[in-house]
Design an enzyme around this catalytic site. Structure first.
Site, PDB file in Angstrom:
ATOM      1  N   GLU A   1      10.761  -8.151  -3.084  1.00 38.68           N
ATOM      2  CA  GLU A   1      11.043  -6.740  -2.687  1.00 38.68           C
ATOM      3  C   GLU A   1      10.655  -6.720  -1.117  1.00 38.68           C
ATOM      4  OE1 GLU A   1      13.171  -5.318  -4.283  1.00 38.68           O
ATOM      5  OE2 GLU A   1      13.049  -5.915  -6.236  1.00 38.68           O
ATOM      6  N   LEU A   2      11.589  -7.026  -0.165  1.00 40.30           N
ATOM      7  CA  LEU A   2      11.226  -6.976   1.164  1.00 40.30           C
ATOM      8  C   LEU A   2      11.677  -6.026   2.001  1.00 40.30           C
ATOM      9  CD1 LEU A   2      11.732 -10.991   1.379  1.00 40.30           C
ATOM     10  CD2 LEU A   2       9.499  -9.595   0.806  1.00 40.30           C
TER      11      LEU A   2
ATOM     12  N   LYS B   1      -2.795  -8.706  -7.113  1.00 40.59           N
ATOM     13  CA  LYS B   1      -3.549  -8.614  -6.000  1.00 40.59           C
ATOM     14  C   LYS B   1      -2.855  -7.259  -5.050  1.00 40.59           C
ATOM     15  CE  LYS B   1      -5.196  -9.546  -1.868  1.00 40.59           C
ATOM     16  NZ  LYS B   1      -5.129  -8.109  -1.279  1.00 40.59           N
ATOM     17  N   PRO B   2      -3.705  -6.431  -5.085  1.00 40.36           N
ATOM     18  CA  PRO B   2      -3.356  -5.062  -4.510  1.00 40.36           C
ATOM     19  C   PRO B   2      -3.481  -5.178  -3.081  1.00 40.36           C
ATOM     20  CG  PRO B   2      -5.442  -4.596  -5.660  1.00 40.36           C
ATOM     21  CD  PRO B   2      -4.979  -6.119  -5.990  1.00 40.36           C
TER      22      PRO B   2
ATOM     23  N   GLU C   1      12.648  -2.967  10.632  1.00 37.16           N
ATOM     24  CA  GLU C   1      12.284  -1.958   9.687  1.00 37.16           C
ATOM     25  C   GLU C   1      11.490  -0.981  10.245  1.00 37.16           C
ATOM     26  OE1 GLU C   1       9.788  -3.199   6.304  1.00 37.16           O
ATOM     27  OE2 GLU C   1      11.064  -1.625   4.999  1.00 37.16           O
TER      28      GLU C   1
ATOM     29  N   TRP D   1       0.856  -1.193   0.021  1.00 39.22           N
ATOM     30  CA  TRP D   1       0.098  -0.015  -0.079  1.00 39.22           C
ATOM     31  C   TRP D   1       0.735   1.438   0.013  1.00 39.22           C
ATOM     32  CZ3 TRP D   1       2.047   2.378   4.186  1.00 39.22           C
ATOM     33  CH2 TRP D   1       2.318   1.460   5.249  1.00 39.22           C
ATOM     34  N   ASN D   2       2.044   0.996   0.286  1.00 42.81           N
ATOM     35  CA  ASN D   2       2.901   2.381   0.301  1.00 42.81           C
ATOM     36  C   ASN D   2       3.006   3.135  -1.095  1.00 42.81           C
ATOM     37  OD1 ASN D   2       4.608   0.330  -0.352  1.00 42.81           O
ATOM     38  ND2 ASN D   2       6.380   1.324   0.885  1.00 42.81           N
TER      39      ASN D   2
ATOM     40  N   CYS E   1      10.351   1.286   2.146  1.00 38.46           N
ATOM     41  CA  CYS E   1      11.466   0.516   2.288  1.00 38.46           C
ATOM     42  C   CYS E   1      13.070   1.013   2.234  1.00 38.46           C
ATOM     43  CB  CYS E   1      11.472  -0.816   1.739  1.00 38.46           C
ATOM     44  SG  CYS E   1      11.193  -0.496  -0.205  1.00 38.46           S
TER      45      CYS E   1
ATOM     46  N   SER F   1       6.365  -6.939   3.403  1.00 39.16           N
ATOM     47  CA  SER F   1       7.112  -7.319   4.569  1.00 39.16           C
ATOM     48  C   SER F   1       7.938  -8.745   4.303  1.00 39.16           C
ATOM     49  CB  SER F   1       6.220  -7.404   5.733  1.00 39.16           C
ATOM     50  OG  SER F   1       5.375  -8.859   5.462  1.00 39.16           O
TER      51      SER F   1
END
Ligand code: ADP
Length: 504
Positions: free
Chosen positions: A270-271, A195-196, A401, A171-172, A304, A249
């Site tokens: 991409e975590l 899938k948003p 994080e 969502w960011n 991130c 995440s």
């Protein structure tokens, strides 16, 4: 406003519709095989700045997710059969439509995500830039010829699209995290199921509306909404889905990797990040402080790439903290729609609670707090910027994080110790270095275990660069010419038994 034939008309807030030049960009159904589809239930989507319900998205049943998989699987054959040029033409129409509708897309994003309107406009440009980049790159997705070790044979490679790709996005950055994945996948010839995040589905559905207008064929670009664990498990379990790309995440990334093991899917992840921001002793402290503020507080720290741990030479610590605190005081917190606002709300109450926990934990363990200006008359999704000093490695703010506007400063004594400390994290996404001495800079650049190192620049991302992390920050790269790797297979072929070429 004239009556609109909108799905769920009447369920979308008029206040939202009134803010859009083209109210048809607010879609509330899922988009499967070129059709707008209703599921079982509705999920309310709220504005984090005031908690008002903006509208609803539909929650699909498992059988409908299966339908999306089948549709994408079927659409793959004709889509991959198009020439790169033909796919690029459709992608460029999509790109142009994003830019034509930039203002509406940005407003929708502010309403559901909360970020400042200017940042949202920037994200639309950023999102569109990936579509252009991959539309152009598709025409240069070359294979290679290989000097043969086998007599009378020709050896070469082709790059082939992998098939259906599932894209699970956060969502960011509700627009660009989709386009960065989808543009690469579509350009090389894959079909996609997006899938948003349930917090920001409208940005994704608006992209589907524009993809439809751009003439992207039915089944090629699908958006499924609803229960994330069920949808993700269905996508991961399917043999028809050949690749999974996830941004989110590390915790959820690990779940998805496990779920993909059974079908041996190609996974790109991409975590999380835990970026060090390193100030070298020869750096102008005020310039470094301003850059650190930029690197920390964009998207209210929900990024991130956000600078999590700020390392400053001990002798300049107090000067840096004073400059940072002064700059932080100038940041305006408020509703992202208002002019001059720098930081919008956090995405949810839980995000605020997590931020508060990080601060409490640090204070208990001996940190000192310097807070920015408290926002006036804002709801409880807002969290004002915080600077913590005397941050130590046992604090959660150092280890985790942060994903919130909390900055932690750590004093260091020499560059060798600093390098060990900066690498003392399971994450390895981005690192920032501010300084002048080329030897120190080079030592850090080579020694930092991070996928992206930015020297004397906060801005580092964009379509031409390989975005991605080392260690538990992820797998694979997005953007750049490497972006195709996640959605393609290299096919090697050997053409043997050939006549010897005359003269050879
Ligand atoms: P963040 O911390 O940025 O919210 P998440 O990893 O929780 O990141 O969410 C990123 C994406 O993963 C979202 O699209 C969300 O819907 C999805 N998601 C969240 N939890 C799960 C889960 N248990 N299984 C699969 N997907 C999930």
């Amino acid at each position: 406003m004239a009556a609109l034939n909108l799905p769920y008309e009447g369920k979308a807030s008029n206040a939202v519709l009134a803010q859009l030049d083209d109210a048809r960009l607010l879609r509330q159904l899922a988009y499967i095989n070129g059709k707008w589809v209703a599921g079982n239930d509705d999920i309310a989507v709220t504005n984090p700045a005031d908690d008002h319900v903006l509208g609803y998205v539909t929650s699909l049943k498992k059988s409908q997710v299966d339908k999306a998989i089948n549709a994408a699987h079927k659409a793959f054959v004709p889509w991959r059969a198009l020439s790169a040029e033909q796919r690029a033409t459709k992608l460029m129409s999509w790109h142009d439509l994003l830019l034509e509708n930039r203002e509406d897309l940005a407003r929708l994003m502010v309403l559901e995500q909360g970020k400042a309107l200017n940042d949202a406009r920037g994200e639309i440009d950023y999102g569109a830039s990936f579509i252009r980049w991959f539309a152009e790159e598709a025409r240069r997705a070359y294979g290679e010829t290989i000097p043969s070790h086998i007599p009378n044979a020709q050896l070469a490679t082709l790059r082939e699209p992998i098939g259906v790709a599932a894209l699970i996005t956060p969502w960011n950055f509700p627009n660009a995290m989709i386009t960065r994945k989808a543009a690469a996948a579509l350009a090389i010839g894959c079909t996609v199921i997006v899938k948003p995040a349930n917090e920001t589905p409208f940005s994704a559905l608006a992209l589907a509306e524009l993809a439809e207008r751009a003439g992207i064929p039915a089944g090629v670009f699908n958006v499924v909404t609803g229960d994330a664990p069920m949808i993700a498990a269905t996508l991961c379990a399917s043999d028809k889905v050949k690749a999974l790309s996830f941004t989110g995440s590390t915790r959820v990334g690990k779940i998805l990797l496990e779920q993909c093991a059974d079908t041996v899917k190609k996974c790109s992840m991409e975590l999380g990040g835990n970026a060090p921001f390193i100030v070298l002793p020869d750096m102008d402290i005020h310039e470094a402080a301003n850059a650190a503020i930029d690197a920390k507080f964009q998207t209210s720290g929900q990024d991130c790439l956000a600078a999590n741990r700020i390392f400053v030479p001990r002798e300049y610590h107090d000067e840096f903290v004073a400059a940072f605190a002064a700059g932080m005081q100038k940041l305006r917190v408020g509703n992202g729609m208002q002019k001059g606002v720098d930081l919008g709300p956090l995405i949810s109450r839980q995000a605020v609670e997590k931020a508060q926990k990080l601060v409490d934990d640090a204070l208990e363990k001996g940190a000192t707090l310097l807070a920015g200006k408290s926002p006036q008359s804002l709801n409880s999704n807002f969290f004002h910027p915080v600077l913590l000093t005397q941050v130590t490695p046992d604090m959660a703010v150092y280890r985790e994080e942060n994903f919130c506007p909390v900055a932690g400063v750590i004093a260091y004594d020499n560059v060798d110790d600093l390098l060990v400390a900066a690498n003392d994290t399971e994450y390895g996404l981005a690192a920032y270095v501010y300084g002048n001495d080329i030897r120190d800079i080079w030592k850090l650049m080579r020694g930092l275990e991070f996928g992206m190192v930015s020297v004397n620049s906060v801005k580092m991302t964009g379509h031409p660069i390989p975005f991605g992390g080392m260690k538990q920050s992820g797998l694979g790269r997005e953007g750049s010419r490497h972006g195709f790797d996640e959605y393609s297979e290299i096919k090697y072929y050997c053409l043997g038994g050939l006549p010897t070429a005359s003269g050879c």
